[in-house]
Design an enzyme around this catalytic site. Structure first.
Site, PDB file in Angstrom:
ATOM      1  N   LYS A  28       1.240  -1.410  -0.145  1.00  0.00           N
ATOM      2  CA  LYS A  28      -0.168   0.160   0.058  1.00  0.00           C
ATOM      3  C   LYS A  28       0.572   1.531   0.110  1.00  0.00           C
ATOM      4  O   LYS A  28       1.721   1.256   0.716  1.00  0.00           O
ATOM      5  CB  LYS A  28      -0.451  -0.076   1.277  1.00  0.00           C
ATOM      6  CG  LYS A  28      -1.404   0.930   1.448  1.00  0.00           C
ATOM      7  CD  LYS A  28      -2.361   1.928   2.052  1.00  0.00           C
ATOM      8  CE  LYS A  28      -1.143   2.055   2.900  1.00  0.00           C
ATOM      9  NZ  LYS A  28      -1.612   4.171   2.503  1.00  0.00           N
ATOM     10  N   GLU A  41       9.853   1.433  10.604  1.00  0.00           N
ATOM     11  CA  GLU A  41      11.049   2.862  10.905  1.00  0.00           C
ATOM     12  C   GLU A  41      10.041   4.081  10.976  1.00  0.00           C
ATOM     13  O   GLU A  41       9.266   4.708   9.712  1.00  0.00           O
ATOM     14  CB  GLU A  41      12.045   2.297   9.188  1.00  0.00           C
ATOM     15  CG  GLU A  41      12.469   3.467   9.157  1.00  0.00           C
ATOM     16  CD  GLU A  41      12.811   4.427   8.845  1.00  0.00           C
ATOM     17  OE1 GLU A  41      12.848   6.054   9.784  1.00  0.00           O
ATOM     18  OE2 GLU A  41      12.309   4.905   7.653  1.00  0.00           O
ATOM     19  N   CYS A  52      13.540  11.451   7.797  1.00  0.00           N
ATOM     20  CA  CYS A  52      13.195  11.216   9.228  1.00  0.00           C
ATOM     21  C   CYS A  52      14.848  11.075   9.369  1.00  0.00           C
ATOM     22  O   CYS A  52      14.549  11.453  11.042  1.00  0.00           O
ATOM     23  CB  CYS A  52      12.526   9.966   9.307  1.00  0.00           C
ATOM     24  SG  CYS A  52      13.280   8.783   7.894  1.00  0.00           S
ATOM     25  N   GLU A  75       8.813  16.331  16.038  1.00  0.00           N
ATOM     26  CA  GLU A  75       9.393  16.445  14.502  1.00  0.00           C
ATOM     27  C   GLU A  75       8.995  17.548  13.762  1.00  0.00           C
ATOM     28  O   GLU A  75       7.530  17.477  13.014  1.00  0.00           O
ATOM     29  CB  GLU A  75       9.007  14.774  13.466  1.00  0.00           C
ATOM     30  CG  GLU A  75       9.915  15.201  12.384  1.00  0.00           C
ATOM     31  CD  GLU A  75      10.292  13.330  11.745  1.00  0.00           C
ATOM     32  OE1 GLU A  75      10.939  13.071  11.402  1.00  0.00           O
ATOM     33  OE2 GLU A  75       8.496  13.045  12.200  1.00  0.00           O
TER      34      GLU A  75
END
Length: 475
Positions: free
Chosen positions: A171, A246, A279, A379
């Site tokens: 997906k 992750e 990231c 973040e």
């Protein structure tokens, strides 16, 4: 691409069971660039059933046949690389130079690395003279990938899973699905057996949640936000399936006084690369106090020299943020930084001059940042850097580790002993030192809320394997 509204299930392109159109927006101009369909539960079930039916045969397919198919896939990927570069540039805003070299290049680089690792990978190894350890595919794997590095993440999941003998349902992100559709064309052209690879477009609450909870899915591999990773883990808990994550990061870039002259400039440029949507971006820069004033001048210069322009233009600029939602989030975080008392060294809220349409953000640097501030802790996923001084090794180690994340940290010093000592103390899955990149097949993954899996090379293949002990093998 003629299959934008179709899904790839059981070796063929099929129409959705209940069409649900979703517009893909080009972030450079805010215009619709494609329309896809989002899958329903029936589509998810069909893809999982196809993967389940194909598993037994694929799991025992000889390694030589799998290698031949992967090599064919690499050949097709390279031959159609320009199509892929154009697709990713349009869907997620990567400038063409970055898209061709790094967005596309990440996929082929990892694919080559997996082929090399797979060639010598031993699935069966003797433990004692009479006992054998077998490594066997876990089963049907749901692979849920993000929009920021589309081919990097799709290849990091699909290829090792298939090499391990698993069958998969991919997906891709609905925000940047064009590259996923194109990759599915590559898989079809390469000739993988029906059901080994399946792809269904959809969003997280729909197809993503259905896959995470599906009783016939044995493993979920997800890359994305820590918030979504927690939801997937909870959804998968009822079936006790394996979950590999992750997730986000808040990387520290530690610059000691003896670091090379351009370390600060390089660090700022690295933070802004891919418009800060990585990231592993080094978003907190800690500079030893004796060099801090110089660092302020260098960082400001680097931010002001960073050009922002449409993705379709050639050159070394950065492009737009991926979506209106991401633009609003980054703008909101910049405003919060100002409100909470941080000082703007460069950039700030709003679009760069001359760019009134598109999700463009100004390369921004904050100073006078304290650990209690939102921009220090959370973040941002945009071109925003926090710059702070430090006085000692012990202090900066504590500062770097003062985060719920633990993906990538960075160290800049010419003192080898210090570099090694600090690297050991940093709580992160990766530590990059003095700008030296990681080798092909190096394990990619993090500590703490940055996830629990490892991707790349042998480590990536091992993620998709069960370990079986068999006694009396040679009796």
């Amino acid at each position: 691409m003629s299959n934008l509204k179709n899904f790839y299930i059981n070796g063929q392109w099929v129409a959705p069971s209940a069409p649900n159109d979703f517009d893909v927006i080009n972030p450079s101009n805010e215009e619709v660039c494609a329309t896809i369909s989002l899958g329903s539960e029936a589509d998810t079930n069909a893809a999982v059933a196809a993967a389940r039916a194909a598993f037994e045969s694929w799991a025992f397919t000889p390694k030589a046949e799998k290698l031949a198919l992967l090599r064919k896939l690499l050949e097709i990927y390279k031959a159609r690389s320009e199509e892929m570069a154009q697709a990713m540039s349009m869907e997620m805003g990567a400038p063409m130079k970055l898209s061709r070299a790094q967005q596309v290049g990440a996929g082929s680089w990892h694919l080559e690395g997996f082929i090399n690792a797979f060639e010598t990978f031993e699935f069966d190894t003797p433990y004692t003279a009479t006992e054998m350890t077998l490594r066997e595919p876990i089963g049907v794997c749901a692979l849920i990938t993000p929009w920021n590095w589309p081919m990097n993440q799709i290849v990091l999941k699909v290829v090792p899973a298939i090499a391990a003998g698993c069958t998969v349902v991919l997906k891709p992100s609905e925000i940047a699905p064009l590259s996923g559709v194109l990759f599915s064309e590559f898989m079809d052209e390469a000739g993988f057996p029906a059901g080994v690879y399946n792809m269904v477009n959809g969003d997280g609450p729909g197809v993503g949640s259905q896959l995470s909870a599906h009783p016939d899915v044995d493993m979920v591999s997800f890359t994305g936000s820590s918030r979504a990773g927690k939801l997937i883990s909870k959804s998968a808990a009822d079936t006790l399936k394996r979950v590999s994550l992750e997730l986000g990061g808040k990387g520290a870039n530690i610059i000691f006084a003896d670091a090379r002259a351009d370390a600060v400039i390089d660090g700022a440029v690295r933070c802004f690369r891919n418009t800060g949507q990585s990231c592993n971006a080094p978003t907190r820069m800690f500079v030893e106090r004796s060099r801090y004033d110089e660092a302020l001048v260098q960082a400001k210069k680097a931010a002001e020299a960073t050009k922002v322009a449409p993705a379709s233009e050639d050159g070394g600029h950065i492009g737009p943020l991926v979506s209106e939602m991401q633009f609003d989030k980054v703008q909101g975080m910049i405003e919060v930084g100002i409100k909470e008392g941080a000082t703007l060294l460069a950039g700030g809220p709003g679009r760069p001059d001359g760019l009134n349409r598109g999700y463009y953000a100004r390369p921004t640097i904050f100073t006078d940042v304290t650990p209690d501030m939102t921009i220090y802790k959370e973040e941002i996923f945009g071109p925003v850097l926090c710059l702070l001084p430090f006085d000692s090794v012990a202090e900066v180690i504590e500062m770097a580790n003062d985060t719920p994340y633990g993906l990538t940290n960075y160290i800049q010093t010419e003192d080898t002993e210090k570099r090694r000592r600090v690297a050991r103390r940093l709580r992160s899955g990766m530590v990059e030192t003095n700008g030296s990149g990681f080798a092909q097949g190096s394990p990619f993954g993090g500590y703490k809320q940055s996830g629990n899996g490892r991707e790349g090379g042998v480590f990536g293949i091992e993620e998709f394997l069960e370990v079986k002990a068999v006694s009396g093998w040679n009796d």
